[in-house]
Structures are given as C-alpha cells and as structure tokens.
Design an enzyme around this catalytic site. Structure first.
Site, PDB file in Angstrom:
ATOM      1  N   ARG A  25      -7.186 -22.402  -5.491  1.00 52.31           N
ATOM      2  CA  ARG A  25      -6.342 -23.627  -5.694  1.00 52.31           C
ATOM      3  C   ARG A  25      -6.453 -24.494  -4.770  1.00 52.31           C
ATOM      4  NH1 ARG A  25      -2.614 -19.287  -7.025  1.00 52.31           N
ATOM      5  NH2 ARG A  25      -1.629 -19.365  -5.354  1.00 52.31           N
ATOM      6  N   SER A  42      -5.516  -6.036  -8.166  1.00 47.82           N
ATOM      7  CA  SER A  42      -4.066  -6.748  -8.426  1.00 47.82           C
ATOM      8  C   SER A  42      -3.524  -5.874  -9.322  1.00 47.82           C
ATOM      9  CB  SER A  42      -4.514  -8.023  -9.315  1.00 47.82           C
ATOM     10  OG  SER A  42      -3.325  -8.904  -8.948  1.00 47.82           O
ATOM     11  N   ASN A  45       1.045  -1.159  -7.248  1.00 46.95           N
ATOM     12  CA  ASN A  45       1.256  -0.009  -6.284  1.00 46.95           C
ATOM     13  C   ASN A  45       2.840   0.151  -6.739  1.00 46.95           C
ATOM     14  OD1 ASN A  45       0.280  -2.365  -4.971  1.00 46.95           O
ATOM     15  ND2 ASN A  45      -0.718  -0.726  -3.540  1.00 46.95           N
ATOM     16  N   CYS A  46       3.755  -0.975  -6.369  1.00 45.89           N
ATOM     17  CA  CYS A  46       5.238  -0.469  -6.527  1.00 45.89           C
ATOM     18  C   CYS A  46       5.745  -0.271  -7.728  1.00 45.89           C
ATOM     19  CB  CYS A  46       5.871  -2.040  -6.112  1.00 45.89           C
ATOM     20  SG  CYS A  46       5.319  -2.884  -4.971  1.00 45.89           S
ATOM     21  N   THR A 277      -7.471 -13.418  13.190  1.00 42.59           N
ATOM     22  CA  THR A 277      -8.048 -12.264  13.941  1.00 42.59           C
ATOM     23  C   THR A 277      -8.398 -12.933  15.455  1.00 42.59           C
ATOM     24  OG1 THR A 277     -10.058 -11.792  13.397  1.00 42.59           O
ATOM     25  CG2 THR A 277      -8.298 -10.755  11.895  1.00 42.59           C
ATOM     26  N   ILE A 282     -12.387 -14.938  10.980  1.00 39.55           N
ATOM     27  CA  ILE A 282     -11.839 -13.618  10.146  1.00 39.55           C
ATOM     28  C   ILE A 282     -10.394 -13.840  10.146  1.00 39.55           C
ATOM     29  CG2 ILE A 282     -11.999 -11.378  10.029  1.00 39.55           C
ATOM     30  CD1 ILE A 282     -14.367 -11.020  11.602  1.00 39.55           C
ATOM     31  N   ALA A 284      -6.658 -11.866   8.516  1.00 37.84           N
ATOM     32  CA  ALA A 284      -6.310 -10.491   7.914  1.00 37.84           C
ATOM     33  C   ALA A 284      -4.992 -10.506   7.364  1.00 37.84           C
ATOM     34  CB  ALA A 284      -6.467  -9.336   9.055  1.00 37.84           C
TER      35      ALA A 284
HETATM   36  P1  FAD Z   1      -3.227  -2.713  -0.813  1.00 36.60           P
HETATM   37  O1  FAD Z   1      -2.459  -3.014  -1.983  1.00 36.60           O
HETATM   38  O2  FAD Z   1      -3.247  -1.139  -0.428  1.00 36.60           O
HETATM   39  O3  FAD Z   1      -4.572  -3.175  -1.057  1.00 36.60           O
HETATM   40  C1  FAD Z   1      -5.646  -2.957  -0.258  1.00 36.60           C
HETATM   41  C2  FAD Z   1      -6.904  -2.815  -1.072  1.00 36.60           C
HETATM   42  O4  FAD Z   1      -7.881  -2.609  -0.380  1.00 36.60           O
HETATM   43  C3  FAD Z   1      -7.155  -1.515  -1.675  1.00 36.60           C
HETATM   44  O5  FAD Z   1      -7.135  -1.661  -3.368  1.00 36.60           O
HETATM   45  C4  FAD Z   1      -8.071  -0.969  -1.329  1.00 36.60           C
HETATM   46  O6  FAD Z   1      -8.976   0.140  -2.129  1.00 36.60           O
HETATM   47  C5  FAD Z   1      -9.004  -1.768  -0.770  1.00 36.60           C
HETATM   48  N1  FAD Z   1      -9.917  -1.615   0.410  1.00 36.60           N
HETATM   49  C6  FAD Z   1      -9.594  -1.172   1.554  1.00 36.60           C
HETATM   50  N2  FAD Z   1     -10.561  -0.956   2.358  1.00 36.60           N
HETATM   51  C7  FAD Z   1     -11.591  -1.602   1.600  1.00 36.60           C
HETATM   52  C8  FAD Z   1     -12.822  -1.640   1.879  1.00 36.60           C
HETATM   53  N3  FAD Z   1     -13.736  -1.351   3.039  1.00 36.60           N
HETATM   54  N4  FAD Z   1     -13.733  -2.418   0.901  1.00 36.60           N
HETATM   55  C9  FAD Z   1     -13.225  -2.771  -0.176  1.00 36.60           C
HETATM   56  N5  FAD Z   1     -11.802  -2.501  -0.462  1.00 36.60           N
HETATM   57  C10 FAD Z   1     -11.435  -2.001   0.501  1.00 36.60           C
HETATM   58  N6  FAD Z   1       6.482  -2.679  -1.134  1.00 36.60           N
HETATM   59  C11 FAD Z   1       7.682  -3.369  -1.468  1.00 36.60           C
HETATM   60  O7  FAD Z   1       7.787  -4.440  -0.980  1.00 36.60           O
HETATM   61  N7  FAD Z   1       8.428  -2.748  -2.531  1.00 36.60           N
HETATM   62  C12 FAD Z   1       8.291  -1.686  -3.367  1.00 36.60           C
HETATM   63  O8  FAD Z   1       9.161  -1.510  -4.216  1.00 36.60           O
HETATM   64  C13 FAD Z   1       7.023  -1.129  -3.023  1.00 36.60           C
HETATM   65  N8  FAD Z   1       6.927   0.094  -3.502  1.00 36.60           N
HETATM   66  C14 FAD Z   1       5.628   0.984  -3.410  1.00 36.60           C
HETATM   67  C15 FAD Z   1       5.593   2.264  -4.076  1.00 36.60           C
HETATM   68  C16 FAD Z   1       4.346   2.613  -3.847  1.00 36.60           C
HETATM   69  C17 FAD Z   1       4.234   4.046  -4.602  1.00 36.60           C
HETATM   70  C18 FAD Z   1       3.378   2.330  -2.906  1.00 36.60           C
HETATM   71  C19 FAD Z   1       2.196   3.035  -2.476  1.00 36.60           C
HETATM   72  C20 FAD Z   1       3.673   1.143  -2.272  1.00 36.60           C
HETATM   73  C21 FAD Z   1       4.715   0.355  -2.342  1.00 36.60           C
HETATM   74  N9  FAD Z   1       5.174  -1.039  -1.745  1.00 36.60           N
HETATM   75  C22 FAD Z   1       6.260  -1.383  -1.902  1.00 36.60           C
HETATM   76  C23 FAD Z   1       4.176  -1.253  -0.683  1.00 36.60           C
HETATM   77  C24 FAD Z   1       3.400  -2.527  -1.231  1.00 36.60           C
HETATM   78  O9  FAD Z   1       2.711  -1.955  -2.385  1.00 36.60           O
HETATM   79  C25 FAD Z   1       2.309  -2.660   0.000  1.00 36.60           C
HETATM   80  O10 FAD Z   1       3.017  -3.319   1.007  1.00 36.60           O
HETATM   81  C26 FAD Z   1       1.254  -3.779  -0.513  1.00 36.60           C
HETATM   82  O11 FAD Z   1       0.736  -3.367  -1.720  1.00 36.60           O
HETATM   83  C27 FAD Z   1       0.084  -4.001   0.508  1.00 36.60           C
HETATM   84  O12 FAD Z   1      -0.643  -5.000  -0.116  1.00 36.60           O
HETATM   85  P2  FAD Z   1      -2.333  -4.913   0.775  1.00 36.60           P
HETATM   86  O13 FAD Z   1      -2.793  -6.092  -0.019  1.00 36.60           O
HETATM   87  O14 FAD Z   1      -2.027  -5.172   2.138  1.00 36.60           O
HETATM   88  O15 FAD Z   1      -2.867  -3.491   0.468  1.00 36.60           O
END
Ligand code: FAD
Length: 553
Positions: A25, A42, A45-46, A277, A282, A284
C-alpha cells in the site's frame, strides 16, 4: 535484480502478511516477495481451537487469505512451501528451499522482514515424540488432531498446560465429545493472571467435566494400544487417546541467530521502536521479537496476534521511510472458558511484585448490567494502580458477560496514562440491559480514589485471614449472610445496627471491616472513622476471601 527495490518477508501469517500488504500500500513500485514454509498464508491460528470444537464448522473459514488473493489484490509474489534456510547479511541474500520442487535457490533482498513467529515448546518428557502427542500451531497440526478425532476411537484426551491455548483446547476437546484431563505444573490455571482471579475458572472447568491436575506435570508418555499412558509427577497415571502439549511458545530465532542478529535477554529478536533489528536492512515483527512491556518498561515476550499485526504494519512504514514507533505491548488478552471469560491488561500483581514495582489493588464485584434487569451476572474485577499517584498499572476480570468491555476500556485508559481518578469520571454507555449508571470500571475508580484520598484505609486480605495482635475482624453483613458463610473469629455487627452499637466496639483495636463485596464495609468505615475508630475495609469482601481460599485449595 530487476532494479526495483525488493522487499522480502519471511513468514506469511499475522506479522508477515501485515508487513507485506502494508508495504504494497505504501510502495506500489517495490517488488515484494512473501516466503512461507507452510502450505498456507494468513490463516487464523487463533481460530484453530474453535474448529476442533466444531464452533467454526468450515475449515476454509480459517483461511483468511490465499496466495492467489494476496497476489491479485496486493501484487505480492507469494511463495508457499518455500523455507528460508539462511540469511547472508553481507551479500543481502537469502538461501531458500522450495519444498515442493525439492530445490534450493538464492534470493537477494534490499529490505528483509523476519516474521517467523514462535514455535510451541515440547517439554523433554520421555515419550513426548509419540505420534498421538500433538502441539497446535498450524493447520497441519489441526488436521492431525482432527484425524484422530474423526477416526472414531478417541474418547479421552490430555491437555498439558493451562495457559490461554491449553484452556481453549480443553474446552474445544470437551465440546468435541472427549473426556479431558488438564495437567498444569503451576498451582493455578492461566499463569498470566493472579491466582485468586484464575481460581474463579476452576469450578467452571470441573462443572464442564474437565479433570484438573494443578501443581502436576507429565513425567512420561508411553504407548498404550493405539493411544497413550501418561504418568504424572504425582505418580498417578492417565490413559488417553491423544495428548495436546500447550506449555507455551518460544520465539523462532533460528535464522536470526545464525545470521548474527542481536537477541534480547528474553531470547527474542532485538528490535528498536521502528522494528529494525541490529542490521539496518532487516526488520522483524511478531512472536519472534522481544518487546518492551508498555507498563513496566522491561523487555518481554508477549506473543499476541494484535501486537504481531501492528508490528508488521510498522515495519512496512519504517521501510518506506515513514516515522514508525512501536509503543510497547501491554499484554491485553482474553480467553473463553466455557460460560466464563477471563481477560487482562497490563502486568499481573505477581509480575509487579517480582519487579519490585510499588502497587496497590482494589477488587470490585459489580454486575455486567443493572441488577434489576433480568440476567445480570457478576464481573469480578481487580484493578492494580500506583499508590503514589493513582496511575493505572493493570486489570484482570472474570465473568460470564461484559468482561471484554471492561478490560478493553481499562486497556485504553492504561495506554492513555490515566489514573484511578480519571476512572471516576469516565462516561460509559448505560441502559439497564447493557450496564449500570455506575459501571464496575467507575466503581473500581471510586474505591481506589477513596483510598488514595484517605477517605478509607484498605485492609490486606492476609490480615483479615490472620489478624495481627491489636486487630479485630468486624463483619457488617446480616446475620443470615453470616450464618451461611461465616468469617472465623469475626465480631458481627450488621451495618444497619452499627451506629447504635458503637459502644460495644473495642477502641484500642484496629477494626478490619468485611462485608460481602466491600461496599457496606466502606460505609461502615466512614461511620467508624468519623467516630474515632481505627479501621480498614477489605475491598472485595468475603467474596475475595473465598477466591483466595479457592486458589489455595
Ligand atoms: P505466526 O502466526 O506463527 O506466523 C509465522 C509464520 O512464519 C509461520 O506460518 C511459519 O511457518 C513461518 N516461518 C517460520 N520460519 C520460516 C522460514 N524459515 N521460512 C519461511 N517461513 C517461515 N493471540 C491472540 O492475541 N489472541 C488469541 O485468541 C490467540 N489464540 C491463539 C490460539 C492458538 C491455537 C495459537 C497457536 C495462537 C494463538 N494466538 C492468539 C497467538 C497468535 O496466533 C500469534 O501471536 C500470532 O499468530 C503471531 O504472528 P506471527 O506472524 O508472529 O507468527
């Protein structure tokens, strides 16, 4: 390279997808590549526990976006099944494995966003690698659990860990028809909350058939037929058809560490306020990064979806040269436990104690809406504030309804730097079906402000439970209430008789006044203190004493 600026984002869920879409955007000309090692981007997970329970019926509902959707709307080069193996910072180049083609390639970047999330912790327990022992993080994890449930031979489950995810999974498996044992090493569920607040959830879990093992860990898993035999630290054994480990997550820092990026003391990737970072090219975001606790200022890991999304967005702002300053995470979170909800914002009392931060607290047990309108249920609210200036530090609430509203209001108030005096003045929406003319949030402000202004001194629950020499507990509830639930050793004088019976009260004693919830105790203290008695009121009243007893049980 094409000559266009290339932004590469690693991780295609909350933080990564937010960063990539926002980057588009802001920078229509950039080349944006989104690398995700799993098969989906996308996804929600929640929402995973709610598909296990059947509440979210259609698995496709969990796919918030698809690679095709992101490509069409945001012109992103989305590569699912592509895992980043290494970051060559000097060459600004990634080593990527295309899992489907079983091929590797190099991908140069101008700007890189690491959003790899967190990995579920697998406790080093013998047998934890059994195929019926699961974690829940991805749709593949979900499918594996559902495969067991749908095999038809699953009747019993063990959930290890009673944090937010463990509680949600325990509820989900119960709704899916299983008998659930919930095993938690700590003496309370939901470590993020204070024990007396978390204790309110215990009867709700047992009422719904969840067998709760607190202060207990799983010592080992062994195969038993198609299923498992778990041996607990107590020596007891549990048979189950599957187990779900929900003992927390650790930031996914493998790439960052190998690339020599700085990590913080909590083990998360260190970033500045612009999510940059230790390498200026980079960024994060998300569960992988260490954040600053917005209240205590301490480094923290607070893996939550809202912060992850906002951090991803900010990283894109920073990459586009816009001012970007993340304001820290305050840990606002909520969890549904059958008919109850628990929510919190800011640090718990336990955390404030551990950090040596001055704090005071009040408890309020108000209705979610006017008591005279049908269906009112209590909201048990704990408010933490700085006794020096009344500034809000945190809040926790438990109840059947209206918990989210109170904690969201308090989350905003806390973020705005408000004090308990400000809460007295909040004008919140009210009509009998929705609230009260004095909302529990206002009342918490009144109670704390009364204490800070010196209108009443607050009693410590510990003192009421074990009065010191020179202290006496004065119970101002009605005889009927006292008969139902007495406070041992208390002198009982109902509030409405107090003015006429002042002569019967000891003058050289500090009176610790209790009533059901703290309201009549306050009125009693106003009478007593104006008549020259030394007294303190127990905010939260006998209800709080029972919550504390439940936490110890
Ligand atoms: P993620 O959503 O984990 O995404 C990271 C992605 O990076 C993954 O898909 C992984 O495959 C990919 N990845 C990692 N390493 C590599 C690599 N080397 N190369 C390519 N891809 C890679 N939070 C709330 O606030 N409220 C809730 O109700 C809630 N409920 C939840 C319920 C469950 C069951 C779970 C598991 C989590 C919940 N959470 C909740 C937490 C929330 O889902 C996370 O805080 C959020 O998804 C974090 O986002 P993220 O993008 O940092 O990581």
């Amino acid at each position: 390279m094409s000559g266009r600026k290339r932004i590469v984002v690693v991780g295609g869920v909350a933080a990564g997808a937010s960063a990539a879409c926002r980057a588009r955007r802001l920078e229509e000309d950039a080349e944006i590549v989104l690398l995700e090692r799993g098969p989906h981007v996308s996804f929600a997970n929640c929402g995973l526990p709610y598909h296990i329970s059947g509440t979210i019926r259609d698995r496709a509902q969990l796919l918030v976006q698809t690679p095709e959707g992101l490509a069409a709307r945001f012109a992103l080069d989305v590569r699912v099944g592509h895992e980043v193996l290494a970051v060559d910072r000097a060459a600004r180049r990634l080593r990527v494995r295309d899992r489907r083609a079983e091929a590797e390639y190099d991908l140069p970047y101008d700007r890189l966003v690491l959003a790899p999330g967190a990995a579920p912790v697998r406790p080093k327990v013998p047998g934890a690698d059994h195929p019926r022992v699961f974690t829940l993080r991805s749709l593949e994890d979900l499918d594996a659990i559902l495969a067991v449930l749908r095999s038809g031979d699953a009747g019993r489950a063990i959930v290890v860990g009673a944090g937010y995810v463990g509680l949600e999974v325990a509820e989900a498996l119960t709704f899916a028809g299983l008998e659930v044992s919930l095993v938690e090493a700590l003496p309370q569920v939901l470590a993020a909350a204070d024990p007396e607040m978390a204790a309110l959830l215990k009867p709700e879990l047992t009422r719904n058939g969840v067998d709760l093992f607190l202060g207990t860990s799983v010592a080992s898993f062994a195969p038993r037929g198609d299923g498992l035999l778990a041996t607990l630290s107590s020596g007891a054994t549990l048979e189950a058809d599957l187990a779900v480990l929900a003992v927390g997550v650790r930031p996914e820092t493998t790439l960052a560490r190998a690339a020599g990026l700085e990590l913080g003391p909590t083990g998360g990737i260190r970033v500045d306020a612009a999510m940059r970072t230790s390498d200026e090219a980079i960024f994060a975001a998300g569960d992988a990064v260490e954040v600053v606790d917005a209240v205590t200022g301490a480094p923290a890991l607070l893996p939550l979806a809202g912060p992850a999304n906002r951090q991803g967005r900010l990283a894109a702002d920073a990459m586009a040269g816009r001012p970007a300053a993340y304001r820290g995470t305050q840990g606002t979170a909520i969890c549904k436990v059958f008919e109850l909800t628990i929510a919190a914002t800011g640090p718990s009392e336990k955390t404030l104690k551990r950090l040596g931060r001055p704090h005071a607290k009040v408890y309020v047990h108000g209705g979610d809406h006017a008591g005279y309108y049908p269906g009112a249920t209590p909201v048990h609210l704990k408010l933490l504030y700085d006794p020096r200036d009344g500034r809000l530090l945190g809040a926790q609430a438990v109840g059947a309804k209206g918990v989210d509203k109170r904690i969201d209001v308090l989350a905003v108030a806390l973020r705005a730097g408000m004090t308990v005096f400000d809460l007295e003045h909040l004008e919140l929406c009210y009509a009998p079906p929705y609230g009260s003319a004095k909302d529990p949030v206002n009342v918490a402000g009144f109670v704390a402000a009364n204490a800070l202004r010196g209108d009443v001194l607050l009693a410590d629950a510990e003192d009421v439970e074990r009065p010191k020499p020179g202290q006496l507990v004065l119970d101002v509830r009605t005889p009927a209430e006292v008969a139902q639930d007495p406070v041992p050793g208390a002198l009982c004088v109902p509030l409405d008789e107090l003015r006429g019976r002042l002569g019967a009260l000891p003058e050289d004693t500090e009176l610790l006044v209790v009533c059901a919830v703290g309201q009549r105790g306050y009125v009693a203290c106003r009478i007593l203190s104006q008549r020259g008695f030394r007294c303190r009121n127990l905010s939260g009243g006998v209800r709080l004493l029972r919550m504390r007893a439940a936490a110890r049980a």
